[in-house]
Design a protein around this motif. Structure first.
Motif, mmCIF file in Angstrom:
data_model
loop_
_atom_site.group_PDB
_atom_site.id
_atom_site.type_symbol
_atom_site.label_atom_id
_atom_site.label_comp_id
_atom_site.label_asym_id
_atom_site.label_seq_id
_atom_site.Cartn_x
_atom_site.Cartn_y
_atom_site.Cartn_z
ATOM 1 N N VAL D 35 19.775 48.923 -26.105
ATOM 2 C CA VAL D 35 19.432 48.974 -24.680
ATOM 3 C C VAL D 35 20.143 47.879 -23.890
ATOM 4 N N ASP D 36 20.657 48.250 -22.757
ATOM 5 C CA ASP D 36 21.335 47.325 -21.838
ATOM 6 C C ASP D 36 20.498 47.235 -20.563
ATOM 7 N N THR D 37 19.994 46.038 -20.242
ATOM 8 C CA THR D 37 19.140 45.902 -19.056
ATOM 9 C C THR D 37 19.876 45.270 -17.882
ATOM 10 N N SER D 38 21.186 45.229 -17.938
ATOM 11 C CA SER D 38 21.922 44.547 -16.873
ATOM 12 C C SER D 38 21.875 45.321 -15.561
ATOM 13 N N TRP D 39 21.970 44.618 -14.471
ATOM 14 C CA TRP D 39 22.075 45.250 -13.155
ATOM 15 C C TRP D 39 22.936 44.372 -12.266
ATOM 16 N N LYS D 349 13.002 46.441 -23.203
ATOM 17 C CA LYS D 349 13.971 47.148 -24.056
ATOM 18 C C LYS D 349 13.268 48.118 -25.006
ATOM 19 N N TYR D 357 15.933 55.906 -23.512
ATOM 20 C CA TYR D 357 16.952 55.477 -22.557
ATOM 21 C C TYR D 357 17.628 54.194 -23.018
ATOM 22 N N THR D 358 18.896 54.027 -22.633
ATOM 23 C CA THR D 358 19.585 52.788 -22.985
ATOM 24 C C THR D 358 20.133 52.030 -21.772
ATOM 25 N N ASP D 359 19.967 52.579 -20.565
ATOM 26 C CA ASP D 359 20.383 51.810 -19.378
ATOM 27 C C ASP D 359 19.384 52.033 -18.262
ATOM 28 N N LYS D 361 19.653 52.649 -15.032
ATOM 29 C CA LYS D 361 19.838 53.712 -14.036
ATOM 30 C C LYS D 361 19.264 55.035 -14.549
ATOM 31 N N SER D 362 19.529 55.368 -15.797
ATOM 32 C CA SER D 362 18.969 56.636 -16.287
ATOM 33 C C SER D 362 17.467 56.506 -16.549
#
Lengths: 375, 375, 375, 375
Positions: D35-39, D349, D357-359, D361-362
């Motif tokens: 999972v990538d939580t960046s924004w 995460k 989900y892994t990001d 936005k989705s």
């Protein structure tokens, strides 16, 4: 289904817990003594639809045997104290002795105790002990540990194999490792597999398509509240059971006759909760707290789940329960408790009889009502 | 009716408790002194629609007489301490002396005390004592014990015969014994029969077709909460009363004019609850806790129901209630209590007058509202 | 409107309390200093839409004067201690000294204290005292006592006459006495009359047709809970206000221009509640508890209503409130309290400004939302 | 939308809080490690969507730096103790030492402490201190104080400018002073602006049209309850976020591609709440309590908001929170707490992975359910 507008960009479906519903008697009543609570999964038949949850506070080899002899099925957690320690008793003593009002210290110590590796030879020994007693043998692993330990389990011999995690899906995707191909795994295994937790029609249908003999409905049992607080994830049990029951019916159609058993797992602390699960269509109930109240329970009146000692993200705390009496009394009475914690099978039979049913399959057609919250 | 989707495979109907509703005044008000609360069942007329529940903590021969003299009807439990013991007082003393914070010990002891067999000669003696006072005589048996004791009861003489269990259906089915044919039993009996508990339109309609003069609406009174926890069964009272009132109306049609009285039984701890039952269409209210608060009550401020000492599956605990004052003050005031526990008849009259009604039959047409929960 | 099926024979309408709703700001905000909270009834104009309830714990001649000087209207209860006793202070002292944890003893003693007859000469004296201060004079009687005392009141001189009971209807019917003809009474009276409590469109419309200048919406203020428990009667305030506001509008049409003021009376313990009443369309708020928290309040931090000492059917208990500060601070701040009990007018102005309004009439068009219960 | 009839003259829309909803897993699960939580907002990219609220109990220059180094964004309140006092520590010590059970004394003393004027040179110094650490610099002013201080702020240099009040609208109207023209102000400013609180589609859309880079959804954070009690104003967070997300989408259309970030601000005390905000469509979460539980937090386990010391109308009280551990552990674990207060990023995460989900936005497309209240 998603008929509630949370806000302009999101709709949601309303879901219901077991506390939200109740049974209503019909125009006919029966004798409780005429009620038959037996059920069968694969070749295995049980007098009572109660399955002991694979939790160290609930099921030891000894209580698995005792529950089996009393007509139920005990599932041993093959990642618990009994497969980590030759003699788990000192650790059980330590866990049950820690005060409940200092949950952080207890969580830390449990994380340490459960850091001890699982020993394959102990898996073998514990399962053999159960098998020698003559009862049906069942053990559980989490999806994460199946690939490492399932051969040991199969070699040791189990009648029913349980794969149990907070959420188990048929399609786990990973970028860094080859995930378990559940369908292939189950196909190649010789014994019937029960797998879960799951909630929702589509995830359950996919799980049924893997070839599982049964699915566990619910997320996390004793840790449901902390799962909701920490992860924001929650499955309201009445809705979850009813959805998965629909998947069972549709899969029966699509498969041309495979009946996958639906096992409610979580939120069934009293006999009335179990009654409601069965009335909603569950074939059986996996229970923790009701059995943790037995004198023989390894938790000695304390109750904790497998998520409570997760090294990264523990959930659920040790809860103190009232010790009700010997396991046999918990299941069959006579009861001196008025809160649905004793004579559980008697309660189920009485409820079925009052509503006019004498077998579990027809009881699944029961009429239920939505009752005022907390009412 | 079943318009709520619990999950994909189960629908449910939403039901309401008395706490969920309230009355709303109309454009007209009346004088409370103009209100008439009298009602009649069969040949028997009463000044007030209050029936004392057949529970040992509520109704003794003495309080049945006192309630009768004050315009109500007391129903003696013919399976309670008064028919098991020549002198029940020591046992009452013992039960009321046990601390409420040790419910298990109390349940055990009550199970022992109530294990003493019912004595036919005491049934006769207790009913005679009530008859000699000149009030209307009523006694109750459970369906299980009717066949054994009803001839004793009939011979001793009752004006109204009450058959009361947690759930009573017109069609009890048993594989091992000849069940009571309620229709035949009532037909052959000379006295009017009140029977229940029941909830739901169809079960109530079938019960009315047995020839009963009245039906009791509700399951278990003081043990409703433990019935819900233990058995998963619950009847939300407002819905239950309204459904059975519809059955009364339809049966009146179908029978060409037989009016079966609807008696709310359960969940009416304060005068406002009784007011709501009557406004929903009940002809009378069978009450326990309000009368258990009288100084004369055999329970001396403790309240327990008949399920509390069930040998197999006890439900309901002894509850401590505030002693309000003499029975006459409880019913007719003057009140010094502000919570609906005193001057109950005054409260009913005042509520009816405020809503613009002067007799019970027209009060059944009252408008009600759904109020915010706990509101 | 009655769209909820309670059971097969009864429908009900869902009603809402002030706690169920909240305001939502619009796209425009204002300066609180630009907000005008003035309102006018008949010839009398007030800076703030706050009316002190005619309760002995809230309004004495002195606090009626103080409230008038601060821009509100104090209504003296003409059936309270000030018209029963030349010097009420010892009785106030006694009532406020009784412990709140023994409500029955307190109710008994209050019943005794209020058994003292009302003295016409004291009505005259108290009203004169208020008049001499220069503020607008208002006094209240219950419908039961109007015929006996109204001439004394009129002769003493009031600017606004208030008729206030738990429920007041335009059509009281009595078999034994000639009831008050409200329409004739108001027609013949020279001063504007405010009358209530009332709830519901039709009862309010009938009350408006009597010629009243204002109607009080709500039943019983501080005794609402015990009215619900004892009588089963309840008016959820948000719904009640909105219904009576509709009656105001329809009566304005039907009468060709008579605007009857709608005054919310009950359940407004904090400034947020008053804000909601005004947003729902009320012209003003009659308040008790917020003023009982002032240092000058006769109840000295205790709060009780007029039903609390009813000789036959008392309702409501003395409640202990936190003393917040001098009346001026309660109304205008500066506040050191964060719970809506201080700077009430400041709170109203701030809320109006945040929602984009600068006068009360346009504020009545506010958008409201239903919020999660207790949310 | 306004589909509930509160009463005959007022309709309302039903709104939902974060507690009312929960996520449901889909048929697919993921590895939490994938999972990538960046924004990213404007040119600034962050590893984690967590923004420290500009409150003195949460964010000091030191914790703003620490949070920045851990992948989040700390916003310094430029009207707090650090810009009023050269050495704020004695005042922090005093505030955190006052007992929580005397809120009035504490409010009074905080009003005094915060009466000290804001010093421009301290604004400059605090921002410089943060900038020198190398992290992204953000500071906040209320709309009331922008005109006086913004030049100081701009000159000192911020990367992101935050305008934060209880309610901020794009169209503030004032009779006595020239209000801030938000659109012009933002247009002329060189740095991206985040502005709020706001709730509702239309107010949010207007705020987006001012050119803001982000909007804060919610009213008052820690003072939401007292805002509701005092002002009657409340924004249920789930509905508020979902509405503003719709405005984001419609504004994206209308502007031909400007994406305004939606930042949930308030009511997110545990990781599960943050998860829900993100699942409802928020791009990031501004949090207070979770960071106030870190060992480094200036409030030392006490938590209060900026409204708590308002001179005219204080709202919100100091709340005592459990100190969980170092900030890094609060964000990234390992956790020994089971209530969603530790390993917050890990919890996010894990929740995203469990739901497939892994990001972020989705993840905004997540399915949510309405769960039983308190369930």
């Amino acid at each position: 289904m998603s008929d509630i507008q949370i806000g302009m960009s999101k709709r949601a479906r309303r879901t219901y817990s077991l506390d939200d519903i109740a049974l209503v008697p019909t125009r006919r009543t029966r004798d409780a003594s005429d009620v038959d609570t037996s059920w069968q999964i694969d070749a295995f038949k049980f007098d009572t639809p109660l399955i002991g949850a694979p939790m160290d506070s609930v099921t030891s080899p000894a209580t698995a045997i005792a529950l089996g002899k009393l007509g139920g099925l005990g599932v041993l957690n093959l990642e618990g104290l009994w497969t980590r320690y030759e003699d788990p008793q000192p650790y059980l003593n330590e866990i049950t002795a820690m005060p409940v009002d200092n949950p952080i210290a207890a969580t830390c110590r449990m994380q340490e105790i459960y850091a001890e590796p699982i020993k394959p030879e102990l898996i073998t020994a514990r399962l053999s002990e159960i098998r020698e007693s003559g009862v049906i043998v069942a053990g559980s692993l989490t999806p994460q540990n199946i690939q490492e330990h399932y051969e040991t389990v199969v070699k040791a011999g189990v009648d029913i194999f349980v794969i149990r995690g907070t959420t188990v899906s048929a399609q786990h995707v990973s970028q860094n490792r080859e995930p378990l191909d559940l369908k292939k795994f189950i196909y190649e295994l010789d014994v019937p597999v029960i797998v879960g937790g799951v909630a929702g029609y589509t995830p359950a249908l996919h799980l049924m398509r893997t070839g599982a003999a049964g699915v566990l409905v619910g997320f996390g049992g004793g840790s449901a509240m902390t799962t909701r607080r920490g992860l924001g994830i929650h499955a309201a049990m009445a809705t979850a059971i009813s959805d998965v029951v629909q998947a069972r019916s549709d899969y029966l159609d699509e498969s041309g006759g495979r009946y996958v058993h639906v096992i409610a797992d979580g939120g069934q602390g009293r006999s009335g909760d179990i009654v409601k699960s069965l009335a909603l269509g569950a074939d059986a109930a996996m229970i923790g707290a009701p059995l943790a109240r037995a004198e023989e329970a390894p938790g000695r009146g304390l109750y904790w789940g497998n998520e409570a000692h997760s090294p990264e993200y523990p959930r659920g705390v040790r809860t103190s329960l009232e010790v009700v009496g010997p396991l046999e009394e918990v299941l069959y009475g006579p009861s001196h408790h008025v809160d649905g914690t004793s004579n559980i099978v008697g309660g189920i039979k009485r409820a079925m009889a009052t509503c006019g049913y004498t077998d579990l399959k027809s009881f699944q057609r029961s009429e239920v009502t939505l009752i005022p919250y907390g009412g």
